[in-house]
Design an enzyme around this catalytic site. Structure first.
Site, mmCIF file in Angstrom:
data_model
loop_
_atom_site.group_PDB
_atom_site.id
_atom_site.type_symbol
_atom_site.label_atom_id
_atom_site.label_comp_id
_atom_site.label_asym_id
_atom_site.label_seq_id
_atom_site.Cartn_x
_atom_site.Cartn_y
_atom_site.Cartn_z
ATOM 1 C CB THR A 72 -0.853 -0.018 1.167
ATOM 2 O OG1 THR A 72 -1.716 -1.057 1.176
ATOM 3 C CG2 THR A 72 -1.854 1.183 1.312
ATOM 4 C CB CYS A 324 -18.796 -7.475 5.100
ATOM 5 S SG CYS A 324 -20.135 -7.598 6.095
HETATM 6 N N1 PLP Z 1 -2.045 -4.698 -4.136
HETATM 7 C C1 PLP Z 1 -2.728 -5.684 -4.332
HETATM 8 C C2 PLP Z 1 -2.879 -6.342 -5.701
HETATM 9 C C3 PLP Z 1 -2.815 -6.731 -3.214
HETATM 10 O O1 PLP Z 1 -3.352 -7.776 -3.600
HETATM 11 C C4 PLP Z 1 -2.393 -6.293 -1.968
HETATM 12 C C5 PLP Z 1 -2.751 -7.025 -0.932
HETATM 13 O O2 PLP Z 1 -3.725 -7.893 -0.696
HETATM 14 C C6 PLP Z 1 -1.876 -4.840 -1.769
HETATM 15 C C7 PLP Z 1 -1.749 -3.999 -2.841
HETATM 16 C C8 PLP Z 1 -1.619 -4.296 -0.471
HETATM 17 O O3 PLP Z 1 -0.362 -4.926 -0.025
HETATM 18 P P1 PLP Z 1 0.053 -4.757 1.478
HETATM 19 O O4 PLP Z 1 -0.847 -5.532 2.241
HETATM 20 O O5 PLP Z 1 1.522 -5.144 1.732
HETATM 21 O O6 PLP Z 1 -0.308 -3.216 1.777
#
Ligand code: PLP
Length: 393
Positions: A72, A324
């Site tokens: 993120t 949800c």
């Molecule tokens: N982008 C994608 C495609 C993801 O699947 C995820 C997590 O599920 C993220 C970003 C976020 O990653 P993080 O949990 O390391 O912040």
């Protein structure tokens, strides 16, 4: 009861080799990598080694690797940097099927006056490259398209999309959180400017990520303070996790062929086993361009959550295609963007494998899963409802 873990797109087991590599950095090797003394310096060299391991997996240069706290943060850093370095460009192009790490940021920016183009997808979740090319404009600061979708596993044509962006002089970011370690990629030939990844999707711990920043790309840090990461991200480095991620990258590079063969074969065996045994079950997404480990299957007339609860009792971990929201179970934004009919979208289950998944586990699921659907359908309130144009899927 044995756990059969088929939720590897949510998170993965930390590889034993990764744990082993990290342990000394929690105990004896606790120095600060920025310190001038030898004790800290040895830690600094270990961080540099991890950066090289990560760069090798991506075909990148070590100085193009920025360690962050998660996927993120990497996504936010890339997009916000593009906006900060080009203040007169107020337009972003992305898709309706991105992870919330990109979508929620874009929605926030929209409220702050930026214009966002959210590209739609077809019934298999595919993008239209012509529509994408037409969306890129002179005032587009960045295009952000995920490498692979976390829910249905679609792999997008990043090479082509990044080339189009480059031709039009638009920065290109890809959220490759689900793709790194599962499909080979090489930054010397893939013309992306930014690429995000997350440790916990490739057998490193949760809470460590990387932003690849192509050499020469103008950049503004998200966090300001100390001079860590060559001034691109302030904050003392998470040394043990960086070391762990380096080891995970090395293991991923070693195992990537197995990911393509062994994992994909098991996934296909699971998918065929379930779809053949259960009537009114269809595979979501683009089976011609998909991650090797992911299967999203829609079971008509049942609720994904009910399936998950019953699978849980059998020790099987999976995910549903619902979110949800305000107390009601809405089909996910990805399935909605694909136009999956209601009665299918509600009964969608995502099964995601890893290199630790065994053939015995897959056979157990193929044996135990179909009776779950049979039992749920016998009591389903959806039975008899018309599910919309299922034939068009
Ligand atoms: N982008 C994608 C495609 C993801 O699947 C995820 C997590 O599920 C993220 C970003 C976020 O990653 P993080 O949990 O390391 O912040």
């Amino acid at each position: 009861m044995k756990t059969v873990y088929l939720d590897n797109n949510a998170t993965t087991r930390v590889a034993p080799e990764v744990v082993e590599a990290m342990l000394p950095y929690f105990s004896d090797l606790y120095g600060n990598p920025s310190s001038m003394h030898t004790f800290g310096g040895q830690v600094g060299r270990a961080v540099a080694g991890a950066r090289e391991q990560m760069a090798a997996l991506l075909g990148a240069r070590p100085e193009e690797i920025l360690f962050t706290s998660c996927g993120t943060e990497s996504d936010s850093t890339a997009i916000l940097s593009a906006l900060a370095t080009q203040p007169d460009k107020k337009h972003i192009v992305t898709t309706r099927v991105e992870h919330p790490a990109v979508l929620a940021l874009c929605q926030h920016l929209e409220r702050r006056g930026y214009e966002i183009t959210y590209l739609g997808v077809d019934f298999k979740g595919r993008l239209n490259p012509d529509e994408y090319a037409a969306a890129l404009r002179g005032d587009t600061a960045i295009a952000s398209v995920m490498f692979a979708n976390n829910e249905v596993g679609n792999v997008y044509p990043i090479q082509q999309l990044a080339e189009i962006a480059r031709e039009k002089g638009v920065l290109f970011h890809t959220d490759a959180v689900q793709a790194v370690g599962k499909i080979p990629m090489d930054m010397t030939t893939l013309p992306v400017d930014f690429l995000s990844l997350s440790g916990h999707k490739l057998h490193a711990p949760k809470g460590i990520g990387v932003l690849y920043i192509r050499k020469g790309t103008r950049f503004r840090p998200l966090l300001r303070g100390g001079h860590q990461e060559r001034g691109r991200r302030a904050g003392t480095e998470n040394v043990p996790y960086i070391i762990g991620l380096g080891m995970a990258a090395e293991l991923a590079a070693r195992n990537i062929d197995r990911e393509q063969s062994h994992v994909a074969l098991l996934r296909d065996r699971l998918e065929h086993g379930l779809v053949n045994a259960v009537p009114d079950a269809v595979v979501n997404g683009d089976t011609d361009s998909r991650l090797p480990n992911t299967s999203s299957i829609a079971f008509k007339y049942v609720e994904g959550e009910a399936i998950l609860l019953m699978l849980d009792r059998l020790g099987i971990c999976a995910s549903s295609g619902s979110a949800c929201t305000s107390g009601s179970l809405e089909p996910s934004h990805v399935l909605r963007a694909m136009g999956v009919p209601f009665t299918y979208a509600h009964g969608s289950v995502r099964l995601s494998l890893s290199r630790y998944t065994t053939a015995e586990e897959i056979d157990y699921v193929i044996r135990e899963f179909p009776p779950v659907i049979e039992r749920l359908r016998a009591i389903s309130p959806f039975r008899g409802e018309q599910g919309g144009p299922a034939g068009s899927r």
